[in-house]
Design a protein around this motif. Structure first.
Motif, short mmCIF file in Angstrom:
data_model
loop_
_atom_site.label_atom_id
_atom_site.label_comp_id
_atom_site.label_asym_id
_atom_site.label_seq_id
_atom_site.Cartn_x
_atom_site.Cartn_y
_atom_site.Cartn_z
N VAL A 16 0.83 -1.19 0.00
CA VAL A 16 0.00 0.00 0.00
C VAL A 16 0.86 1.23 0.00
CG1 VAL A 16 -1.68 1.35 1.24
CG2 VAL A 16 -1.91 -1.09 1.13
N LEU A 17 0.59 2.06 -0.92
CA LEU A 17 1.34 3.30 -1.05
C LEU A 17 0.55 4.40 -0.32
CD1 LEU A 17 3.64 4.77 -2.40
CD2 LEU A 17 2.20 4.96 -4.41
N LEU A 123 -0.54 12.49 0.06
CA LEU A 123 -1.59 11.53 -0.20
C LEU A 123 -1.25 10.17 0.39
CD1 LEU A 123 -2.58 12.14 -3.94
CD2 LEU A 123 -3.40 13.28 -1.88
N VAL A 124 -2.22 9.54 0.97
CA VAL A 124 -2.07 8.14 1.37
C VAL A 124 -2.55 7.30 0.20
CG1 VAL A 124 -2.71 6.36 3.02
CG2 VAL A 124 -2.46 8.70 3.79
N VAL A 125 -1.58 6.62 -0.42
CA VAL A 125 -1.88 5.83 -1.62
C VAL A 125 -1.74 4.36 -1.27
CG1 VAL A 125 -1.27 5.47 -4.04
CG2 VAL A 125 -0.91 7.68 -2.98
N ALA A 126 -2.60 3.53 -1.82
CA ALA A 126 -2.58 2.11 -1.49
C ALA A 126 -2.29 1.29 -2.73
CB ALA A 126 -3.94 1.71 -0.92
N VAL A 156 -4.21 4.16 -11.63
CA VAL A 156 -4.53 4.49 -10.25
C VAL A 156 -6.01 4.83 -10.13
CG1 VAL A 156 -3.88 6.93 -10.55
CG2 VAL A 156 -3.94 5.96 -8.26
N ALA A 157 -6.64 4.38 -9.05
CA ALA A 157 -7.98 4.81 -8.69
C ALA A 157 -7.83 5.81 -7.55
CB ALA A 157 -8.84 3.62 -8.25
N VAL A 199 -5.32 4.39 -4.95
CA VAL A 199 -4.97 2.97 -4.93
C VAL A 199 -4.31 2.57 -6.23
CG1 VAL A 199 -5.95 0.64 -4.90
CG2 VAL A 199 -6.81 2.35 -3.33
N VAL A 200 -3.15 1.87 -6.11
CA VAL A 200 -2.48 1.24 -7.24
C VAL A 200 -2.27 -0.22 -6.89
CG1 VAL A 200 -1.35 3.36 -8.02
CG2 VAL A 200 -0.22 1.91 -6.31
N ASN A 201 -1.69 -0.98 -7.82
CA ASN A 201 -1.47 -2.40 -7.52
C ASN A 201 -0.09 -2.64 -6.91
OD1 ASN A 201 0.51 -2.78 -9.63
ND2 ASN A 201 -1.15 -2.99 -11.13
N ALA A 202 0.18 -3.89 -6.57
CA ALA A 202 1.38 -4.24 -5.83
C ALA A 202 2.67 -3.95 -6.61
CB ALA A 202 1.34 -5.71 -5.42
#
Length: 409
Positions: A16-17, A123-126, A156-157, A199-202
Motif C-alpha cells: 500500500v502506497l 496523499l495516502v496511496v494504497a 490508479v484509482a 490505490v495502485v497495484n502491488a
C-alpha cells in the motif's frame, strides 16, 4: 464472532502506497447496510467513474510493466472497513498470526501504507490486491468493475475530489513532487477506504519502494470495533497505531507519517504524531529533535526547517542576494517553514509538517492566482532543488518545497 479460518488463510501481504489522506466518510466505521450486503448502492452514495476508455480481456493493460492479474467480478458480501492498523515497519508474521486468532475479526487485508508528496498534499496511496481490497471500499467503488481492471492494468484509482484537483495534463498523477518522480495514469475516480486517498497495484508499490505489509484493514462483522481495538493495540504495541475508521480522526491514537517517493522522502525520515485539534499535530519529540533546526539564512533571517533542506535554502537565497534580487523577497511576508499541521479542511499532512516547505511574499501570492513572485527568483529556487506552487493546476505561488537533493557545498 470467531475467525473464518479459510478466509483468514487467504489474507496475504499486499503493498500500500500510502499517499497524505483525504477523508472519505462514505461507509466509514459502520456495518454493511442491507443495500450494501447484496451489492446495491445505498441512496445518496457518492459516485465513482472510470476515465474514458475500455478495459477488458481483449484490451491491453495501460501499463504492461506494472500490470497484474485482472480481479474478475466482485466477490460478495461487501465488507465495512472498521479498523486500520498502520506502522512505519512491516507487521511481523507473529503479529499477523496473533491478530487472526482474536475473536471478533471477521475479515482482514494486510497492506503497506505511506504518504506521497503531491503538490503540498501528502496523499495516502494504497497498492493493493484489487480483488480482495475492493470489498472494503464503499459499494459504489467496489462494484465499478472497470476501476479494478484499470488498477490491475497499472493505473490508479483516486478519490474524485483530490484526483481532479491534483491531476496533470492527460489525466496523470505524479507520485512525488519532483520532475523525475513516477507518473501514473488515473484510471478511475472512486471513493476509497477512510484514510486512503488513492490505490495502485502491488507492482507499483514495489517500484515506489514501499515497506511491504505495514498496515492491515479489519472488518469486525457483528462485533463492535471499540471492543476489538484494545486487544489489537496490545498486540501491535507502541510501533503501530490502531484506529477506528470514521468521519473524524481518532484523537487518542498515535498516527503514522511515512513519506515515500524519492531521495527527499528517504532523507527526511518518518515519524509518529498525535492530533492536537484545530488542524495541528505534534510529531514525535525524538524525530523533531533529530531533524528540525533553527538557523540563519540570507534575506529571511532565522528560519526553522528540516536540516536536509537548510543547505539548499541557504544556497538559493544566497544566489538571489548575489544577483541583486534580494528586494524581490520581503522577509516581513515570510509565513514559515516547519509548521506541523494538516492541509486546511482535511486530514492530509502538509509538507510543512516535515519542515521541507516554505511560504514567501504571502499577500501578493494567494492560492488560485498567478501571483507576483519574481520569475528570476523562481528559476533560482528550481535550480537549487525546489518545486514551485505556481506551476500547479491549482496554483499556490507563495509556496516552495524541496523536490530533489542538490549538493549545496
Amino acid at each position: 464472532m470467531t475467525v473464518d479460518r479459510q478466509r483468514w488463510s487467504r489474507v496475504r501481504p499486499v503493498v500500500v502506497l500510502a499517499l497524505i489522506a483525504a477523508l472519505i466518510t462514505a461507509c466509514a466505521g459502520t456495518g454493511a447496510t442491507d443495500a450494501e450486503s447484496d451489492g446495491t448502492p445505498a441512496p445518496g452514495t457518492p459516485t465513482a467513474t472510470a476515465q474514458p476508455g475500455q478495459v477488458g480481456d481483449s484490451t491491453p493493460p495501460a501499463d504492461p510493466d506494472h500490470s497484474v492479474e485482472p480481479p474478475g467480478p466482485v466477490q460478495l458480501p461487501l465488507l465495512p472497513a472498521d479498523i486500520l492498523i498502520y506502522s512505519q515497519e512491516p507487521l511481523s508474521p507473529d503479529m499477523v498470526k496473533r491478530i487472526g486468532k482474536l475473536p471478533g475479526i471477521a475479515e482482514a487485508e494486510q497492506l503497506s501504507m505511506a504518504q506521497v508528496a503531491v503538490q503540498d498534499y501528502t496523499l495516502v496511496v494504497a497498492a493493493v490486491e484489487p480483488a480482495s481490497y475492493r470489498r472494503f471500499t464503499p459499494s459504489v467503488s467496489a462494484q465499478l468493475q472497470e476501476a479494478w481492471d484499470r488498477v490491475a492494468g497499472g493505473e490508479v484509482a483516486v478519490d474524485p475530489k483530490l484526483g481532479k484537483r491534483l491531476q496533470e495534463e492527460g489525466g496523470h498523477l505524479r507520485l512525488g513532487n519532483g520532475e523525475q518522480d513516477p507518473v501514473v495514469h488515473i484510471g478511475a475516480y472512486a471513493p476509497q477506504v477512510p484514510r486512503i486517498d488513492a490505490v495502485v497495484n502491488a507492482k507499483w508499490g514495489e517500484t515506489l519502494g514501499m515497506r511491504t505489509g505495514n498496515a492491515m484493514l479489519i472488518s469486525t462483522g457483528m462485533a463492535s470495533p471499540q471492543s476489538i481495538r484494545k486487544p489489537l493495540q496490545r498486540i501491535a504495541g507502541d510501533q503501530a497505531s490502531v484506529q477506528i475508521l470514521g468521519p473524524d480522526l481518532d484523537l487518542d491514537v498515535a498516527q503514522t507519517a511515512f513519506l515515500t517517493g524519492g531521495s527527499v522522502a528517504q532523507a527526511v525520515g518518518s515519524f509518529s504524531y498525535q492530533v492536537l485539534g484545530g488542524g495541528r499535530i505534534q510529531p514525535d519529540a525524538a524525530w523533531e529533535a533529530a531533524n528540525i533546526r533553527t538557523e540563519q539564512v540570507p534575506i529571511l533571517g532565522n528560519v526553522r526547517c528540516h536540516k536536509v533542506m537548510l543547505p539548499q535554502l541557504r544556497a538559493a537565497l544566497n544566489e538571489v542576494q548575489v544577483r541583486g534580487l534580494a528586494d524581490k523577497i520581503n522577509p516581513n511576508e515570510y509565513a514559515g517553514c516547519y509548521y506541523p499541521r494538516f492541509i486546511a479542511n482535511s486530514t492530509n499532512l502538509s509538507l510543512h509538517s516535515w519542515g521541507i516547505a516554505l511560504d514567501m511574499n504571502v499577500p501578493g501570492n494567494q492560492r488560485g492566482t498567478v501571483g507576483e513572485m519574481d520569475r528570476q527568483v523562481v528559476a533560482i529556487f528550481k535550480k537549487w532543488g525546489f518545486a514551485w506552487g505556481g506551476d500547479w493546476s491549482w496554483t499556490d505561488p507563495m509556496h516552495f518545497e524541496l523536490a530533489r537533493l542538490v549538493d549545496a557545498r
